[in-house]
Scaffold this motif. Structure first.
Motif, PDB file in Angstrom:
ATOM      1  N   LEU A  22      58.776  28.870  68.122  1.00  0.00           N
ATOM      2  CA  LEU A  22      59.706  29.890  68.635  1.00  0.00           C
ATOM      3  C   LEU A  22      60.902  29.046  69.510  1.00  0.00           C
ATOM      4  N   ILE A  23      61.762  29.212  68.939  1.00  0.00           N
ATOM      5  CA  ILE A  23      62.984  28.434  69.276  1.00  0.00           C
ATOM      6  C   ILE A  23      63.985  29.015  70.087  1.00  0.00           C
ATOM      7  N   SER A  24      63.964  28.963  71.467  1.00  0.00           N
ATOM      8  CA  SER A  24      65.089  29.620  72.246  1.00  0.00           C
ATOM      9  C   SER A  24      65.450  28.803  73.548  1.00  0.00           C
ATOM     10  N   PRO A  25      66.671  29.148  74.132  1.00  0.00           N
ATOM     11  CA  PRO A  25      66.806  28.458  75.533  1.00  0.00           C
ATOM     12  C   PRO A  25      66.034  28.917  76.388  1.00  0.00           C
ATOM     13  N   SER A  26      65.758  28.496  77.394  1.00  0.00           N
ATOM     14  CA  SER A  26      64.486  28.476  78.634  1.00  0.00           C
ATOM     15  C   SER A  26      64.631  30.288  79.055  1.00  0.00           C
ATOM     16  N   GLU A  27      66.117  30.594  79.222  1.00  0.00           N
ATOM     17  CA  GLU A  27      66.155  31.874  79.669  1.00  0.00           C
ATOM     18  C   GLU A  27      65.899  32.925  78.651  1.00  0.00           C
ATOM     19  N   LEU A  28      65.797  32.526  77.531  1.00  0.00           N
ATOM     20  CA  LEU A  28      65.520  33.683  76.491  1.00  0.00           C
ATOM     21  C   LEU A  28      64.196  33.585  75.767  1.00  0.00           C
ATOM     22  N   LYS A  29      63.375  33.242  76.464  1.00  0.00           N
ATOM     23  CA  LYS A  29      61.977  32.804  75.704  1.00  0.00           C
ATOM     24  C   LYS A  29      61.191  34.134  75.546  1.00  0.00           C
ATOM     25  N   ILE A  30      60.375  34.091  74.384  1.00  0.00           N
ATOM     26  CA  ILE A  30      59.379  35.195  74.090  1.00  0.00           C
ATOM     27  C   ILE A  30      58.686  35.672  75.350  1.00  0.00           C
ATOM     28  N   PRO A  31      58.563  37.139  75.612  1.00  0.00           N
ATOM     29  CA  PRO A  31      57.814  37.576  76.548  1.00  0.00           C
ATOM     30  C   PRO A  31      56.363  37.179  76.595  1.00  0.00           C
ATOM     31  N   ASP A  32      55.832  37.138  77.919  1.00  0.00           N
ATOM     32  CA  ASP A  32      54.685  36.634  78.155  1.00  0.00           C
ATOM     33  C   ASP A  32      53.791  37.730  77.379  1.00  0.00           C
ATOM     34  N   TYR A  33      53.922  38.855  77.276  1.00  0.00           N
ATOM     35  CA  TYR A  33      52.928  39.909  76.873  1.00  0.00           C
ATOM     36  C   TYR A  33      52.610  39.631  75.318  1.00  0.00           C
ATOM     37  N   ILE A  34      53.655  39.247  74.858  1.00  0.00           N
ATOM     38  CA  ILE A  34      53.561  38.811  73.149  1.00  0.00           C
ATOM     39  C   ILE A  34      53.049  37.493  73.092  1.00  0.00           C
ATOM     40  N   LYS A  35      53.164  36.594  73.849  1.00  0.00           N
ATOM     41  CA  LYS A  35      52.412  35.217  73.604  1.00  0.00           C
ATOM     42  C   LYS A  35      50.880  35.688  74.063  1.00  0.00           C
ATOM     43  N   ARG A  36      50.735  36.432  75.085  1.00  0.00           N
ATOM     44  CA  ARG A  36      49.078  36.244  75.475  1.00  0.00           C
ATOM     45  C   ARG A  36      48.578  37.408  74.615  1.00  0.00           C
ATOM     46  N   GLU A  37      48.955  38.662  74.652  1.00  0.00           N
ATOM     47  CA  GLU A  37      48.233  39.636  73.694  1.00  0.00           C
ATOM     48  C   GLU A  37      48.197  39.455  72.336  1.00  0.00           C
ATOM     49  N   VAL A  38      49.420  38.885  71.647  1.00  0.00           N
ATOM     50  CA  VAL A  38      49.422  38.890  70.485  1.00  0.00           C
ATOM     51  C   VAL A  38      48.949  37.530  69.791  1.00  0.00           C
ATOM     52  N   LEU A  39      49.729  36.460  70.528  1.00  0.00           N
ATOM     53  CA  LEU A  39      49.438  35.161  69.876  1.00  0.00           C
ATOM     54  C   LEU A  39      48.127  34.519  70.491  1.00  0.00           C
ATOM     55  N   GLU A  40      47.896  34.397  71.503  1.00  0.00           N
ATOM     56  CA  GLU A  40      46.623  33.726  72.296  1.00  0.00           C
ATOM     57  C   GLU A  40      45.444  34.539  71.875  1.00  0.00           C
ATOM     58  N   LYS A  41      45.595  35.830  72.217  1.00  0.00           N
ATOM     59  CA  LYS A  41      44.363  36.597  71.954  1.00  0.00           C
ATOM     60  C   LYS A  41      43.886  36.531  70.364  1.00  0.00           C
ATOM     61  N   ASN A  42      44.728  36.044  69.574  1.00  0.00           N
ATOM     62  CA  ASN A  42      44.375  36.191  68.244  1.00  0.00           C
ATOM     63  C   ASN A  42      44.096  34.925  67.561  1.00  0.00           C
ATOM     64  N   GLY A  43      44.225  33.661  68.520  1.00  0.00           N
ATOM     65  CA  GLY A  43      44.018  32.300  68.409  1.00  0.00           C
ATOM     66  C   GLY A  43      45.262  31.765  67.247  1.00  0.00           C
ATOM     67  N   ILE A  44      46.524  32.481  67.575  1.00  0.00           N
ATOM     68  CA  ILE A  44      47.329  32.055  66.602  1.00  0.00           C
ATOM     69  C   ILE A  44      48.199  30.909  67.070  1.00  0.00           C
ATOM     70  N   GLU A  45      48.316  29.907  66.013  1.00  0.00           N
ATOM     71  CA  GLU A  45      49.131  28.682  66.333  1.00  0.00           C
ATOM     72  C   GLU A  45      50.358  28.875  66.778  1.00  0.00           C
ATOM     73  N   TYR A  46      50.887  28.470  67.760  1.00  0.00           N
ATOM     74  CA  TYR A  46      52.642  28.687  68.076  1.00  0.00           C
ATOM     75  C   TYR A  46      53.135  27.426  68.751  1.00  0.00           C
ATOM     76  N   VAL A  47      54.383  27.108  68.518  1.00  0.00           N
ATOM     77  CA  VAL A  47      54.599  26.210  69.653  1.00  0.00           C
ATOM     78  C   VAL A  47      56.202  26.646  70.323  1.00  0.00           C
ATOM     79  N   GLU A  48      56.838  26.458  71.402  1.00  0.00           N
ATOM     80  CA  GLU A  48      58.077  26.781  72.000  1.00  0.00           C
ATOM     81  C   GLU A  48      58.907  25.506  71.688  1.00  0.00           C
ATOM     82  N   ALA A  49      60.021  25.812  71.291  1.00  0.00           N
ATOM     83  CA  ALA A  49      60.901  24.699  71.414  1.00  0.00           C
ATOM     84  C   ALA A  49      62.290  25.067  71.954  1.00  0.00           C
ATOM     85  N   GLU A  50      63.060  23.926  72.010  1.00  0.00           N
ATOM     86  CA  GLU A  50      64.619  24.515  72.535  1.00  0.00           C
ATOM     87  C   GLU A  50      65.693  23.716  71.403  1.00  0.00           C
TER      88      GLU A  50
END
Lengths: 144, 307
Positions: free
Chosen positions: B184-212
């Motif tokens: 997930l590549i974005s400037p820090s002000e435009l990062k993916i919303p928390d609910y997507i990270k927690r409810e979709v990615l983390e809840k399903n154990g999906i591998e992801y990294v955030e980068a700039e």
């Protein structure tokens, strides 16, 4: 001091309220405006909780248990008739909260569309977080 | 069975139901003529409260190519909406005239409201910075037809991940496929919303990294999903000007990419993909736009129960 429910002929006893939360429940139910007998007992001794608050209402009234569950899911509601407990209701964290709060997200449809229910769905039970059904904005228990 | 259903967000349909739509889209691409009368006598209401080129045209073209008709508006000023009519009343009225409705709205959750009051299927064609499920169908069909499958990919989503509704919908949908990893590549002000990270990615154990940094992550990607920093989502023009050129894909950045990496973009682009990239065989965004029409033909046909 022990608190007896025998003094109530017909009404509601809200028991096992976390100490200090009694006033929140009292205010939510608008008990400051009623003209029947109400008692708010603070810091009553409790085996389970050490201290608890209790509200005794000498009258039948409709209560939204969903919202009470939101304020404090550990409470129990005792419906009293003829000086004895007719029904005991255990509260739980509500899965859905309707028309209690409004979404603050200015991009949410609820900011422009009138006459629709404001619905929040339980998102994280541990953190007590709710999500707007329409825009997914997340709110914590304290905001709710 | 999709007949009579609404499509408000990607999770409304199971993977099997999505496969059914993709198979029908494949079949339409193969032999479009066989489908030219499938929606004869049917009417699609096109309710666009916000400007759109691809989504509106592709829906309307899809209905015409199925033999159906289209009514609607492309800006609310030309309808009773400008008189203050509610979404609920608009959809109740439209339900009297049309068989299916497509709604694009700047407010998040507007199509959800429409679906609550509608007697006909409602399709979300984009609601604010929230969801865009038919773009997701387009993206998934493009991946499926290019790679032969949807799973087993590392996908980089780049740009405005905060308000980028296409990304939100795509991540939700891809989370149900095997072995999908996200960068997930974005400037820090435009990062993916928390609910997507927690409810979709983390809840399903999906591998992801955030980068700039885009270049540093290019080599690991099977798909690069570029998005535009959208002026219309900002309340503050200064923030938009500061962030609008955060990422520009240029031929020198493509040097770092795999030989078969797919470059996707929901379009319109402004300057986040240099025009020199268009001739690179890995650039699939215009093909993607064409698939968008076919997948919408399949969706309309399924929801109307004609295929």
């Amino acid at each position: 001091m022990t608190v007896s429910i025998n003094s109530i002929k017909k009404g509601i006893v809200i028991d096992h309220i976390k100490a200090g939360h009694g006033i929140k429940v009292y205010n939510y139910l608008g008990l400051d405006k009623v003209d029947f007998t109400v008692a708010l007992i603070k810091n009553a001794p409790s085996n389970k909780q050490n201290k608890k608050d209790i509200i005794k209402i000498e009258n039948a009234m409709n209560i939204d248990f969903t919202v009470l569950g939101l304020i404090d899911p550990t409470m129990t509601i005792n419906i009293i008739e003829n000086e004895s407990i007719k029904e005991k209701i255990k509260l739980s964290i509500p899965k859905k909260v309707e028309d209690v709060i409004k979404c603050k997200n200015p991009r949410c449809v609820t900011s422009v569309e009138k006459n629709i229910p404001h619905i929040f769905l339980l998102f994280d039970e541990e953190k007590l977080e709710y999500r707007c059904q329409y825009c997914d904005e997340v709110y914590t228990f304290s905001e709710v | 069975m999709l007949e009579g259903r609404h499509l408000i967000e990607p999770m409304d349909f199971t993977n099997e139901e999505l496969d059914g739509i993709f198979e029908l889209a494949d079949s339409i691409i193969e032999d479009e003529k066989s489908y030219m009368d499938k929606c004869r006598g049917k009417i699609l209401a096109s309710l666009f409260y916000e400007p759109s080129t691809r989504t509106r045209f592709s829906f309307e073209a899809a209905m015409y190519r199925l033999g159906g008709q289209v009514i609607g508006f492309s800006e609310p000023s030309s309808s009773s909406v400008s008189k203050g009519e509610s979404i609920a009343d608009t959809i109740k009225t439209v339900s009297c005239y049309a068989d299916i409705a497509v709604m694009r709205h700047p407010k998040e959750g507007a199509p959800k409201v429409a679906s609550m009051y509608s007697d006909i299927p409602v399709i979300n064609a984009g609601d604010g910075g929230h969801q865009h499920p038919t773009q997701t169908l387009t993206d998934l069909l493009t991946i499926r037809r290019t790679k032969g499958e949807i799973g087993n990919i590392t996908i980089g989503c780049c740009g405005d991940l905060k308000f980028g509704r296409t990304v939100h919908s795509l991540i939700k949908a891809l989370s149900r496929y095997e072995n999908v990893k996200f960068v997930l590549i974005s400037p820090s002000e435009l990062k993916i919303p928390d609910y997507i990270k927690r409810e979709v990615l983390e809840k399903n154990g999906i591998e992801y990294v955030e980068a700039e940094k885009l270049e540093e992550n290019m080599g690991s990607l099977d798909i690069l999903y570029m998005t535009r920093v959208q002026k219309e989502r900002f309340f503050n023009e200064e923030d938009y000007i500061r962030l609008k050129d955060s990422y520009i894909l240029t031929p020198d950045k493509m040097e770092y990419a795999k030989k078969d990496m797919m470059v996707l973009h929901p379009l319109p682009r402004v300057n986040e993909i240099s025009p020199e990239i268009d001739s690179d065989p890995r650039a699939l965004y215009f093909k993607q736009a064409k698939y968008g029409m076919y997948v919408r033909m399949a969706l309309i046909a399924k929801l109307l129960g004609v295929c």
